[in-house]
Scaffold this motif. Structure first.
Motif, short mmCIF file in Angstrom:
data_model
loop_
_atom_site.label_atom_id
_atom_site.label_comp_id
_atom_site.label_asym_id
_atom_site.label_seq_id
_atom_site.Cartn_x
_atom_site.Cartn_y
_atom_site.Cartn_z
N TRP A 1 -4.56 1.51 -7.69
CA TRP A 1 -5.90 2.07 -7.56
C TRP A 1 -5.94 2.96 -6.32
O TRP A 1 -5.50 2.55 -5.24
N THR A 2 -6.47 4.16 -6.46
CA THR A 2 -6.36 5.18 -5.43
C THR A 2 -7.73 5.62 -4.93
O THR A 2 -8.69 5.69 -5.69
N LEU B 1 0.84 -1.19 0.00
CA LEU B 1 0.00 0.00 0.00
C LEU B 1 0.87 1.25 0.00
O LEU B 1 1.90 1.30 0.67
N LEU B 2 0.42 2.24 -0.76
CA LEU B 2 1.06 3.56 -0.75
C LEU B 2 0.13 4.50 0.00
O LEU B 2 -1.06 4.58 -0.32
N LEU B 3 0.66 5.16 1.01
CA LEU B 3 -0.12 6.11 1.80
C LEU B 3 0.48 7.49 1.54
O LEU B 3 1.68 7.70 1.70
N LEU C 1 -3.64 1.12 -3.55
CA LEU C 1 -3.31 -0.31 -3.58
C LEU C 1 -2.43 -0.56 -4.78
O LEU C 1 -2.83 -0.28 -5.92
N LEU C 2 -1.21 -1.04 -4.56
CA LEU C 2 -0.24 -1.18 -5.65
C LEU C 2 -0.45 -2.48 -6.41
O LEU C 2 -0.76 -3.52 -5.83
N ILE D 1 -3.19 13.38 -6.49
CA ILE D 1 -2.50 12.13 -6.12
C ILE D 1 -3.06 10.97 -6.95
O ILE D 1 -2.30 10.15 -7.49
N ARG D 2 -4.38 10.90 -7.07
CA ARG D 2 -5.01 9.84 -7.86
C ARG D 2 -4.53 9.90 -9.32
O ARG D 2 -4.20 8.88 -9.93
#
Length: 491
Positions: free
Chosen positions: A370-371, A272-274, A385-386, A359-360
């Motif tokens: 998916w952002t 996950l990318l936060l 979600l990467l 960001i999206r």
């Protein structure tokens, strides 16, 4: 119930010495650590306000609490939280133990506390007002809230005979970003004090599932008390995720009864990318915005809220299915699609923000995943979600772009461990014969940033070495993970 055994110096010699020749023994409790994760809302924001379901999951950003016993003559309790610039000491004998131990007020470790006692809150105030007197009003509020949770738990569960201790908190979770940092800290405090009381005997390999489940429930109950001290009327989601790990589905109901919280025991661990927009926002403002829209355009807004509810339900059934495989791109794609749709519906409710949309756009333009926004929206944080196409080079390119535009990125994982304990605070690399590295107050305080803390404690993405010693309660059954840590079922 078997309790944690603490061996002190000279224990073996006492058995052979006549009673008249024994010297007073004051074995010190070894330094130990507890840890608990932050959380993100994966699906269901805003719809949850209207009785719909939401799903929250643990992230690998965590809080850590180091407890160090002092000598018998040092009758002080110290709370250190260097990440927010807080440190305060109380004299044990001056704390209001008598008020908390009065027969009409006394609570025990097995009690369910669903509201704070206003008289006990009041009696704590003189001991809270002296915390960080020279700090700014905003910082003072944060410091005194943390001290309030700590003291209420300590005074409720402990006693005047408690030995002097230093409690030091380090957190890798951004504070005030809707990521459950306060709940994570409350779980650390709750589990640490319960361990000091020797009311927790796990986790260990032979622990019956029912006993483990009971212990997790006790940690969670008292963590909720800490959350009440900080937030007044918390939902209970954040402390439940921080305690249990993995994910939960949460449904508030009509607000006249306790919410239902369903553990998602098979939730996979996913990359996950936060991203923190660093855009301040007000949860109350965003909630009011949706309420106004719902009142004005009920026939349009109600179906949107229903659709968000269906997304949460679909995600729950997807990850609970035996056909779901987190290593297959098709399964992850379905979760990602649900996140993307959820974000679109939240944007239709007016709770997105140009920075969240930027960001999206950046993530999707590089085909990295998916952002969606997470939390109340209007700023705050986004999660991505990467997918399997997220190569190191493409992630580095995204990092540069996010840095250039003033965003803050955290690479983490979704759906990991809940509360854990390192007793004693010694990490091992390899065999027992090689000894271990002790985590003490000095090296814990001096650890630099997220990577420094994770490298020291041997947990999280920054812990590149295989470090043994940590034990975690888990809802998914006993196994040894890729880092060499063993987990045990909680039922």
């Amino acid at each position: 119930m078997e309790s944690l055994k603490v061996d002190g110096p000279g224990r073996s010699g006492l058995a052979q010495r006549p009673l008249t020749q024994r010297k007073p023994s004051t074995p010190m409790m070894p330094a130990f650590m507890t840890s608990a994760p932050g959380k993100v809302i994966v699906y269901g924001e805003h719809a949850v306000v209207y009785g719909k379901a939401a799903m929250a999951a643990a992230i690998s950003l965590r809080s850590y609490l180091l407890v160090t016993a002092l000598t018998k003559s040092q009758r002080t309790i110290t709370l250190r939280f260097p990440d927010i610039g807080m440190e305060h000491s109380w004299k044990i004998d001056h704390l209001p133990w008598s008020a908390f131990s009065h027969p009409s007020k006394k609570k025990y470790y097995y009690d369910l506390v669903d509201k704070l006692d206003p008289e006990l809150v009041e009696v704590m105030q003189p001991h809270l007002s002296v915390v960080s007197p020279k700090a700014s009003p905003a910082d003072k509020k944060i410091h005194q809230n943390a001290a309030s949770a700590f003291l209420y738990l300590l005074l409720s569960l402990g006693s005047k005979s408690f030995s002097g201790c230093i409690y030091t908190i380090r957190s890798t979770i951004p504070i005030g970003a809707g990521l459950g940092s306060s709940a994570s800290i409350s779980v650390c405090l709750s589990s640490a004090i319960l361990l000091q009381l020797r009311t927790l005997s796990g986790p260990h390999p032979d622990q019956p599932p029912e006993e483990a489940e009971l212990q997790i429930e006790r940690i969670n109950r008292w963590a909720f008390v800490g959350e009440m001290c900080i937030h007044g009327n918390p939902s209970g989601v954040d402390n439940t995720v921080a305690t249990c790990g993995k994910a939960v589905v949460f449904k508030r109901g009509d607000y006249t009864s306790a919410p239902t919280v369903t553990p998602v025991r098979n939730f996979p661990e996913l990359p996950l990318l936060l991203v923190n927009t660093r855009q301040s926002r007000s949860t109350a403002t965003e909630v009011a915005k949706v309420a106004s829209l719902r009142k004005t355009h009920s026939s349009i807004i109600e179906p949107i809220l229903e659709a968000i509810d269906k997304i949460t339900e679909s995600a729950y059934h997807l990850v609970s299915s035996s056909a779901f495989d987190s290593k297959k791109s098709g399964s992850v794609q379905k979760l990602g699609d649900l996140m993307k749709i959820n974000h679109g519906l939240l944007a239709a409710l007016g709770v997105s923000h140009p920075k969240l949309e930027r960001i999206r756009e950046l993530v999707e333009s590089l085909d990295l995943g998916w952002t969606k926004l997470t939390g109340a929206g209007g700023g705050g944080s986004a999660i991505a979600l990467l997918n399997s196409n997220a190569t190191p080079s493409s992630l580095q390119g995204l990092q540069r772009q996010l840095d250039n535009e003033g965003f803050e990125k955290y690479q983490t994982t979704l759906g990991g461990d809940g509360v854990g304990v390192l007793w004693p605070a010694v990490l091992r690399s390899g065999s027992e014969d090689e000894g271990g590295e002790e985590i003490d107050q000095e090296n814990f305080l001096n650890a630099k940033g997220i990577e420094g803390v994770e490298m020291l404690v041997g947990v999280g993405l920054g812990a590149s070495e295989k470090r043994e010693g940590w034990k975690f309660w888990s809802n998914v059954g006993p196994h040894v993970d890729d880092e060499g840590r063993q987990e045990y079922t909680s039922g």
